[in-house]
Write a protein that holds these residues in place. Structure first.
Motif, PDB file in Angstrom:
ATOM      1  N   MET A   1       1.142  -1.151  -0.165  1.00  0.00           N
ATOM      2  CA  MET A   1      -0.180  -0.089   0.249  1.00  0.00           C
ATOM      3  C   MET A   1       1.110   1.563   0.191  1.00  0.00           C
ATOM      4  SD  MET A   1      -2.616   1.245   0.084  1.00  0.00           S
ATOM      5  CE  MET A   1      -4.017   0.138   0.889  1.00  0.00           C
ATOM      6  N   MET A   2       1.917   1.565   0.752  1.00  0.00           N
ATOM      7  CA  MET A   2       3.012   2.550   0.752  1.00  0.00           C
ATOM      8  C   MET A   2       3.377   2.661  -0.526  1.00  0.00           C
ATOM      9  SD  MET A   2       5.595   3.262   3.626  1.00  0.00           S
ATOM     10  CE  MET A   2       6.571   2.046   3.454  1.00  0.00           C
ATOM     11  N   LEU A   3       4.322   1.589  -0.834  1.00  0.00           N
ATOM     12  CA  LEU A   3       4.727   1.924  -2.430  1.00  0.00           C
ATOM     13  C   LEU A   3       4.134   2.220  -3.173  1.00  0.00           C
ATOM     14  CD1 LEU A   3       8.031  -1.266  -2.048  1.00  0.00           C
ATOM     15  CD2 LEU A   3       7.972   1.748  -0.924  1.00  0.00           C
ATOM     16  N   TRP A   4       3.052   1.234  -3.664  1.00  0.00           N
ATOM     17  CA  TRP A   4       2.039   1.974  -4.615  1.00  0.00           C
ATOM     18  C   TRP A   4       1.841   3.668  -4.118  1.00  0.00           C
ATOM     19  CZ3 TRP A   4      -1.469  -2.762  -6.759  1.00  0.00           C
ATOM     20  CH2 TRP A   4      -0.928  -3.207  -7.459  1.00  0.00           C
ATOM     21  N   GLY A   5       1.462   3.480  -3.168  1.00  0.00           N
ATOM     22  CA  GLY A   5       0.942   4.968  -3.457  1.00  0.00           C
ATOM     23  C   GLY A   5       2.340   5.961  -3.623  1.00  0.00           C
ATOM     24  N   ILE A   6       3.034   5.817  -3.634  1.00  0.00           N
ATOM     25  CA  ILE A   6       4.512   6.654  -3.747  1.00  0.00           C
ATOM     26  C   ILE A   6       4.488   6.214  -5.820  1.00  0.00           C
ATOM     27  CG2 ILE A   6       6.932   6.904  -4.060  1.00  0.00           C
ATOM     28  CD1 ILE A   6       7.072   6.183  -1.246  1.00  0.00           C
ATOM     29  N   LEU A   7       4.696   5.304  -6.004  1.00  0.00           N
ATOM     30  CA  LEU A   7       4.564   4.810  -7.253  1.00  0.00           C
ATOM     31  C   LEU A   7       4.047   4.711  -8.259  1.00  0.00           C
ATOM     32  CD1 LEU A   7       6.612   1.602  -6.350  1.00  0.00           C
ATOM     33  CD2 LEU A   7       7.854   3.410  -6.953  1.00  0.00           C
ATOM     34  N   LEU A   8       2.627   5.011  -8.031  1.00  0.00           N
ATOM     35  CA  LEU A   8       1.439   5.215  -8.868  1.00  0.00           C
ATOM     36  C   LEU A   8       0.045   5.789  -8.063  1.00  0.00           C
ATOM     37  CD1 LEU A   8       0.707   1.037  -9.624  1.00  0.00           C
ATOM     38  CD2 LEU A   8       2.357   2.674 -11.370  1.00  0.00           C
ATOM     39  N   PRO A   9       0.376   7.398  -7.531  1.00  0.00           N
ATOM     40  CA  PRO A   9      -0.345   7.571  -7.496  1.00  0.00           C
ATOM     41  C   PRO A   9      -2.034   8.125  -8.282  1.00  0.00           C
ATOM     42  CG  PRO A   9       1.013   9.484  -8.512  1.00  0.00           C
ATOM     43  CD  PRO A   9       1.759   7.845  -8.151  1.00  0.00           C
ATOM     44  N   GLU A  10      -1.817   8.836  -9.276  1.00  0.00           N
ATOM     45  CA  GLU A  10      -2.563   8.595 -10.331  1.00  0.00           C
ATOM     46  C   GLU A  10      -3.367   7.489 -11.126  1.00  0.00           C
ATOM     47  OE1 GLU A  10      -4.801  11.678  -9.710  1.00  0.00           O
ATOM     48  OE2 GLU A  10      -3.047  11.847  -8.194  1.00  0.00           O
ATOM     49  N   THR A  11      -3.467   6.108 -11.489  1.00  0.00           N
ATOM     50  CA  THR A  11      -3.045   5.149 -11.993  1.00  0.00           C
ATOM     51  C   THR A  11      -4.459   4.834 -10.947  1.00  0.00           C
ATOM     52  OG1 THR A  11      -0.452   5.087 -12.373  1.00  0.00           O
ATOM     53  CG2 THR A  11      -2.677   3.086 -12.845  1.00  0.00           C
ATOM     54  N   LEU A  12      -5.200   3.944 -12.256  1.00  0.00           N
ATOM     55  CA  LEU A  12      -6.161   3.546 -11.328  1.00  0.00           C
ATOM     56  C   LEU A  12      -6.210   2.099 -11.794  1.00  0.00           C
ATOM     57  CD1 LEU A  12      -9.447   3.637 -10.859  1.00  0.00           C
ATOM     58  CD2 LEU A  12     -10.215   3.470 -13.362  1.00  0.00           C
ATOM     59  N   PHE A  13      -5.017   1.337 -13.355  1.00  0.00           N
ATOM     60  CA  PHE A  13      -5.980  -0.148 -13.241  1.00  0.00           C
ATOM     61  C   PHE A  13      -5.108  -0.991 -12.600  1.00  0.00           C
ATOM     62  CE2 PHE A  13      -3.427  -3.544 -15.566  1.00  0.00           C
ATOM     63  CZ  PHE A  13      -4.241  -4.168 -16.104  1.00  0.00           C
ATOM     64  N   ALA A  14      -4.672  -0.889 -12.102  1.00  0.00           N
ATOM     65  CA  ALA A  14      -3.277  -1.976 -11.027  1.00  0.00           C
ATOM     66  C   ALA A  14      -4.371  -1.608  -9.209  1.00  0.00           C
ATOM     67  CB  ALA A  14      -2.289  -1.162 -10.445  1.00  0.00           C
ATOM     68  N   PRO A  15      -4.881  -0.608  -8.565  1.00  0.00           N
ATOM     69  CA  PRO A  15      -5.790  -0.720  -8.095  1.00  0.00           C
ATOM     70  C   PRO A  15      -7.061  -0.996  -8.120  1.00  0.00           C
ATOM     71  CG  PRO A  15      -4.481   1.575  -7.978  1.00  0.00           C
ATOM     72  CD  PRO A  15      -4.319   0.646  -8.748  1.00  0.00           C
ATOM     73  N   ARG A  16      -7.554  -1.034  -9.460  1.00  0.00           N
ATOM     74  CA  ARG A  16      -8.863  -1.867 -10.312  1.00  0.00           C
ATOM     75  C   ARG A  16      -8.946  -3.408 -10.126  1.00  0.00           C
ATOM     76  NH1 ARG A  16     -13.484   0.398 -12.212  1.00  0.00           N
ATOM     77  NH2 ARG A  16     -12.860   2.074 -10.695  1.00  0.00           N
ATOM     78  N   LEU A  17      -7.059  -3.782 -11.252  1.00  0.00           N
ATOM     79  CA  LEU A  17      -7.534  -5.040 -10.632  1.00  0.00           C
ATOM     80  C   LEU A  17      -6.812  -5.592  -9.587  1.00  0.00           C
ATOM     81  CD1 LEU A  17      -6.582  -7.353 -13.174  1.00  0.00           C
ATOM     82  CD2 LEU A  17      -4.061  -6.777 -12.308  1.00  0.00           C
ATOM     83  N   VAL A  18      -6.393  -5.155  -8.278  1.00  0.00           N
ATOM     84  CA  VAL A  18      -6.428  -5.771  -6.774  1.00  0.00           C
ATOM     85  C   VAL A  18      -7.811  -6.228  -6.772  1.00  0.00           C
ATOM     86  CG1 VAL A  18      -5.588  -5.393  -4.874  1.00  0.00           C
ATOM     87  CG2 VAL A  18      -3.996  -4.979  -6.887  1.00  0.00           C
ATOM     88  N   ALA A  19      -8.254  -5.060  -6.522  1.00  0.00           N
ATOM     89  CA  ALA A  19     -10.264  -4.889  -6.232  1.00  0.00           C
ATOM     90  C   ALA A  19     -11.110  -6.044  -7.066  1.00  0.00           C
ATOM     91  CB  ALA A  19     -10.787  -3.097  -6.791  1.00  0.00           C
ATOM     92  N   TRP A  20     -10.993  -6.451  -8.334  1.00  0.00           N
ATOM     93  CA  TRP A  20     -12.099  -7.635  -8.940  1.00  0.00           C
ATOM     94  C   TRP A  20     -10.742  -9.203  -8.124  1.00  0.00           C
ATOM     95  CZ3 TRP A  20     -15.901  -7.574 -11.803  1.00  0.00           C
ATOM     96  CH2 TRP A  20     -16.346  -6.713 -12.403  1.00  0.00           C
ATOM     97  N   LEU A  21      -9.724  -8.799  -7.653  1.00  0.00           N
ATOM     98  CA  LEU A  21      -9.184 -10.207  -7.962  1.00  0.00           C
ATOM     99  C   LEU A  21      -9.405 -10.137  -5.851  1.00  0.00           C
ATOM    100  CD1 LEU A  21      -4.997 -10.129  -8.251  1.00  0.00           C
ATOM    101  CD2 LEU A  21      -7.351 -11.444  -9.707  1.00  0.00           C
ATOM    102  N   GLY A  22     -10.070  -9.252  -5.791  1.00  0.00           N
ATOM    103  CA  GLY A  22     -10.489  -9.185  -3.648  1.00  0.00           C
ATOM    104  C   GLY A  22     -11.669  -9.778  -3.992  1.00  0.00           C
ATOM    105  N   MET A  23     -12.582  -9.102  -4.823  1.00  0.00           N
ATOM    106  CA  MET A  23     -14.044  -9.734  -5.012  1.00  0.00           C
ATOM    107  C   MET A  23     -14.050 -11.518  -5.454  1.00  0.00           C
ATOM    108  SD  MET A  23     -16.148  -6.833  -7.108  1.00  0.00           S
ATOM    109  CE  MET A  23     -14.528  -5.655  -7.192  1.00  0.00           C
TER     110      MET A  23
END
Length: 496
Positions: A269-291
């Protein structure tokens, strides 16, 4: 969002007492672990006395943070700057780690006395001490070098603890875990090397100021994410988790499920907040896998025949709730209110799950010790002889189901509010489905336990305090929900 992790500059120096408290927090667990290898305590009192100064040192650090705000330590070693920071979030994670680990440590002598009276378990204590010190360092680290070193120390200690039983099944599961953990470490290290080569710094604040959205950054984020997801047993990289817990000692399972897998999630969570601050695809992919994880973990737990398999599979589903929150916390264009609700719900669920899962593994371990069996069918009739162990299991399950007044309820309520405000209706459906599946596999345990037609078997008595320690953790998960404004107030103080 980075300021929430304490990654900003401040003008306050820690109080002199806090420097000593920091040394105690990082070093005393290893010192007392080494002493445990020599003296091998067989009663809970000396273990409790050893835990006391560590808990006091953690309390001193939190009190100092409340007085002056963000605490920062920085040293230069061989031309490399090493930085530690204590923010509101890291203070909460430090407290959860210390108190949960202390409960597990106090539980351990009774467990070992009943299950391994003649075995040599001297290495359990130093490995446990190393694990706690590494976890504490992860919550405080503010540069990639310390993060990597602490992550590796934590992983090696966890693998060593899982291999201690010496059984062939445990060795096979532990070696598979070691191999996959090394693969995850390699991916993480490759991502860090790419960042270092491109941006020339390991300091997280400097990295956040320099990093730009470009293909190399995305590749590094993908490598780091894959490595940490493997270590955290995030769906679908969770295949190693159930065999490990099936063959591990109960204190080891409690520590691993409650704290070890959470550390990798925290770093991600911490490193993606630094590296992907305005990216939707990666967090959305994680959310789909979470479901998918919520549904898959619940179904596997519902079909499980072993008590430990049920609890380990439920961990996959519970981590799914945290995965679903990724686009709400990391995604772009999220309004302040749903972002704040999701942030609070994410960490409150993580902490409540840590307490409840440790309590559930201890309750399950007590049931297995008393009955001599690990299958669900062997629980038949235990309601007559082991009501307290079943009560603890049920209280922990209430937190996992998200029923009031537990921390699980408060956390899920916050997450649901954020999902509704952002119109994430599929995530809402997955959250509700997960609650129903959790209820299904929990009540399956009680269906066997309250089978009054079962014959009365002989039960091995538990050591003093084993049920009481697990009960304290289950009650703490309830208190975290009833008094959520206290940890959330500390969490909100992370911005100074």
């Amino acid at each position: 969002m980075i300021w929430r992790f304490g990654l900003y500059d401040n003008t306050f120096d820690p109080l002199w007492m806090t420097d000593w408290a920091l040394a105690a927090v990082l070093l005393l667990p290893m010192v007392f672990g080494a002493l445990g290898a020599v003296f091998r305590p067989s009663r809970l009192l000396p273990v409790a006395l050893a835990c006391l100064p560590i808990l006091l040192a953690g309390g001193v650090m939190v009190l100092d943070y409340q007085q002056v705000g963000l605490l920062r330590w920085q040293w230069e070693v061989a031309g490399i700057e090493l930085t530690l920071r204590l923010s509101g979030l890291s203070a909460l994670m430090l407290l959860i780690t210390q108190w949960t680990a202390a409960a597990v440590a106090v539980y351990t002598p009774g467990y070992l006395r009943l299950t391994l009276p003649n075995a040599s378990v001297r290495w359990l204590w130093p490995l446990m001490g190393l694990l706690v010190s590494a976890l504490s360092l992860i919550w405080l680290a503010a540069d990639l070098l310390i993060l990597y070193a602490a992550l590796e120390a934590m992983g090696l200690a966890a693998v060593g603890m899982l291999l201690l039983s010496g059984k062939s099944a445990a060795l096979q599961a532990g070696m598979r875990y070691l191999l996959l953990a090394l693969v995850g470490s390699l991916a993480f290290l490759l991502g860090v090397a790419l960042l270092m080569s491109q941006w020339g710094t390991l300091d997280l604040i400097a990295l956040e100021a320099r990093v730009e959205p470009e293909p190399l950054t995305w590749v590094a984020a993908a490598l780091i994410g894959a490595g940490l997801a493997l270590k955290a047993a995030l769906f679908p990289l969770h295949g190693w988790l159930t065999p490990v817990h099936e063959n591990a000692w109960t204190p080891v399972s409690a520590l691993h499920a409650a704290l070890v897998i959470k550390a990798s999630l925290y770093i991600l969570m911490m490193l993606w907040g630094i590296l992907l601050p305005e990216t939707l695809f990666a967090p959305r992919l994680v959310a789909w896998l979470g479901m998918l994880a919520i549904v898959w973990g619940g179904l596997v737990a519902w079909r499980a025949d072993s008590l430990k398999t049920l609890i380990a599979s439920s961990t996959v589903g519970q981590l799914g709730y945290l995965m679903v929150a990724f686009p709400l916390v990391l995604g772009p264009n999220i309004a302040p209110l749903p972002l704040s609700l999701a942030w609070d719900g994410f960490w409150l669920h993580l902490m409540g799950h840590a307490l409840a899962k440790a309590a559930m593994f201890m309750a399950a371990g007590n049931l297995i010790i008393a009955t001599g069996e690990s299958s669900l069918k062997a629980l038949a009739g235990t309601s007559r002889r082991l009501p307290l162990s079943l009560l603890i299991f049920g209280m922990a399950a209430v937190t996992l189901m998200g029923l009031p007044p537990s921390a699980g309820f408060t956390a899920k309520w916050l997450l649901l509010q954020s999902m509704v405000l952002t119109q994430q209706w599929l995530a809402v459906a997955a959250l509700l489905a997960g609650t129903l599946l959790t209820a299904a596999y929990v009540f399956r345990v009680f269906r066997y336990s309250f089978d009054e037609t079962a014959p009365r078997h002989d039960y091995q008595p538990l050591a003093p305090g084993m049920d009481a320690i697990a009960l304290c953790l289950a009650v703490a998960a309830f208190a975290l929900g009833l008094l959520a404004h206290f940890p959330l107030g500390l969490l909100h103080g992370g911005g100074g």
